[in-house]
Design an enzyme around this catalytic site. Structure first.
Site, PDB file in Angstrom:
ATOM      1  N   GLU A 179      -3.071   7.739  -4.323  1.00  0.00           N
ATOM      2  CA  GLU A 179      -3.081   6.457  -3.612  1.00  0.00           C
ATOM      3  C   GLU A 179      -2.885   5.321  -4.602  1.00  0.00           C
ATOM      4  O   GLU A 179      -3.588   5.246  -5.612  1.00  0.00           O
ATOM      5  CB  GLU A 179      -4.416   6.267  -2.875  1.00  0.00           C
ATOM      6  CG  GLU A 179      -4.454   4.992  -2.049  1.00  0.00           C
ATOM      7  CD  GLU A 179      -5.845   4.747  -1.428  1.00  0.00           C
ATOM      8  OE1 GLU A 179      -6.828   4.641  -2.187  1.00  0.00           O
ATOM      9  OE2 GLU A 179      -5.927   4.674  -0.197  1.00  0.00           O
ATOM     10  N   TYR A 202       0.862  -1.184   0.000  1.00  0.00           N
ATOM     11  CA  TYR A 202       0.000   0.000   0.000  1.00  0.00           C
ATOM     12  C   TYR A 202       0.898   1.232   0.000  1.00  0.00           C
ATOM     13  O   TYR A 202       1.889   1.308   0.740  1.00  0.00           O
ATOM     14  CB  TYR A 202      -0.892   0.030   1.254  1.00  0.00           C
ATOM     15  CG  TYR A 202      -1.704   1.296   1.340  1.00  0.00           C
ATOM     16  CD1 TYR A 202      -2.971   1.368   0.772  1.00  0.00           C
ATOM     17  CD2 TYR A 202      -1.190   2.446   1.955  1.00  0.00           C
ATOM     18  CE1 TYR A 202      -3.716   2.534   0.804  1.00  0.00           C
ATOM     19  CE2 TYR A 202      -1.926   3.620   1.993  1.00  0.00           C
ATOM     20  CZ  TYR A 202      -3.181   3.652   1.415  1.00  0.00           C
ATOM     21  OH  TYR A 202      -3.909   4.810   1.440  1.00  0.00           O
TER      22      TYR A 202
END
Ligand code: GDP
Ligand code: MN
Length: 386
Positions: free
Chosen positions: A197, A109
């Protein structure tokens, strides 16, 4: 402003990141034609909506043949996808993205956002990438690290190292990851982004660091500097009332409550929302009509509030400074001529020309409830909608 995954990947690529080869389309036939040119074993089909959580909701499919791709594309296009980020009403899928498949060794992530508290750019990274970062954040917070970076032209090597440390990569992959952090930082600064992101960021079995998903949000107040980004806006993905509000240059955000708020000044708007909550109800919107609002603008704002079916009552709270209370009152009266006001209306006016404003409202024939001050106004509107 949000953009689609395929647009975000295009921008990332421009700044040097590796993304899988792919293309988007709004028709299945066109999609299949283009897919013939992809050199890949399998096809990854992805619904393009401005919301995450597509994987779990059936919005991401891995297909073996063009035949399978066609069937799935037919199924997905036009479907309303409900993910944990769309709310129960879901989003209609109007465009599809197809890309070459990747062989995933590890999923990470990675995100980058403005940290207002420290006036820095924060990178958030985790070795627990994939679909459930919210879950990781609550059950294994130590698996997520934050690196705060000073705002500058470029990010230092030391900062890059600390962002990717948790990925625990070796030699070449590590260099690729560092170069990716530099690319994202550069993109973030150059485009006035609020958030980038990448989840998952992957290490492939072939040793490449690849952005498998991408989500970007830009600072709307800086869009005038980036006409090419503004072109990526997809009005299909935005709330119709917010689109209408932006045409009139109104600061309007739709919320879920039942009390419509017509206020001037962002601070007063926040205070009004707070006090409505204090008396046990929820605001239906945030609205700042701004300083020098014309009666046309006020009227547009009033119509937008009334077009929200959840609105059971309206609270007008104006402190006239640059904004004049008579202009406000005239805007409300003009709007009321065009649409029938069937909900209680509480009005609190103070400041510049409040007497003239009150007179216009009193003589308008509109049924209103006057309030002395903010507290009184909130109490009265909550009482009125009971
Ligand atoms: P999201 O659920 O909306 O965040 O959509 P993502 O783009 O993140 O996709 C969800 C998941 O699908 C990812 O976490 C991956 O595990 C998987 N996925 C996406 N593309 C590929 C691919 O090319 N190969 C494989 N094996 N899995 C993929
Ligand atoms: Mn994702």
């Amino acid at each position: 402003m949000n953009i689609h995954e395929h647009q975000a990947k295009e921008i990332l690529k421009k700044y040097g990141a590796i993304v899988p080869a792919g293309f988007f389309s709004t028709s299945v036939d066109d999609l299949i034609e283009k897919a013939k040119n992809l050199k890949t074993e399998k096809y990854v089909l992805k619904a393009q909506i401005h919301a995450g959580g597509r994987g779990k909701a059936g919005g991401v499919k891995i297909l073996n043949t063009l035949e399978e791709l066609k069937n799935s594309a037919n199924e997905l296009l036009g479907k309303t996808l409900v993910t944990h980020q769309t709310g129960p009403e879901g989003r209609e899928v109007k465009r599809l993205y197809v890309e070459e498949s990747s062989n995933i060794e590890k999923e990470f992530y990675l995100s980058c956002l403005v940290d207002r508290a420290s006036s820095k750019i924060a990178f958030i990274s985790s070795d627990q990438g994939g679909m459930d970062i919210e879950e990781v954040a609550s059950s294994n917070p130590e698996k997520i690290i934050t690196t705060k970076v000073d705002i500058a032209e470029e990010i230092s090597d030391a900062d890059c190292e600390s962002v990717i440390k948790i990925f625990d990569l070796k030699s070449d992959a590590k260099d690729q990851a560092i170069s990716l952090i530099k690319s994202i930082y550069k993109m973030f600064i150059s485009t006035d982004a609020n958030m980038v992101e990448v989840n998952p960021l992957i290490l492939t079995k072939e040793g490449k660091i690849v952005c498998l998903d991408a989500k970007v949000n830009f600072d709307s107040n800086a869009l005038f500097r980036h006409p090419e980004i503004l072109e990526l806006r997809d009005l299909n993905e935005e709330d119709p009332t917010e689109i209408e509000a932006s045409k009139h240059d109104l600061a309007y955000i739709k919320l879920d409550g039942s009390i419509g708020c017509m206020v001037n000044g962002a601070g007063l708007a926040m205070a009004t929302m707070d006090i409505i909550k204090l008396y046990g109800k929820e605001p239906a919107n945030f609205l700042d009509v701004g300083g020098g609002a014309s009666k046309e603008k006020v009227s547009a704002a009033f119509k937008i509030i009334l077009s929200d079916k959840n609105v059971k009552g309206i609270l007008i709270n104006i402190f006239g400074g640059i904004m004049r209370c008579d202009v406000l009152a005239q805007g409300v009266v003009d709007a009321a001529k065009e649409i029938n006001i069937s909900v209680p209306l509480v009005v609190r006016l103070a400041g510049t020309n409040f007497k003239e404003g009150k007179e216009i409202l009193d003589n308008s024939g509109l049924k209103l409830i006057s309030a002395e001050n903010l507290d009184d106004a909130a109490k009265k509107i909550v009482e009125a909608i009971k």
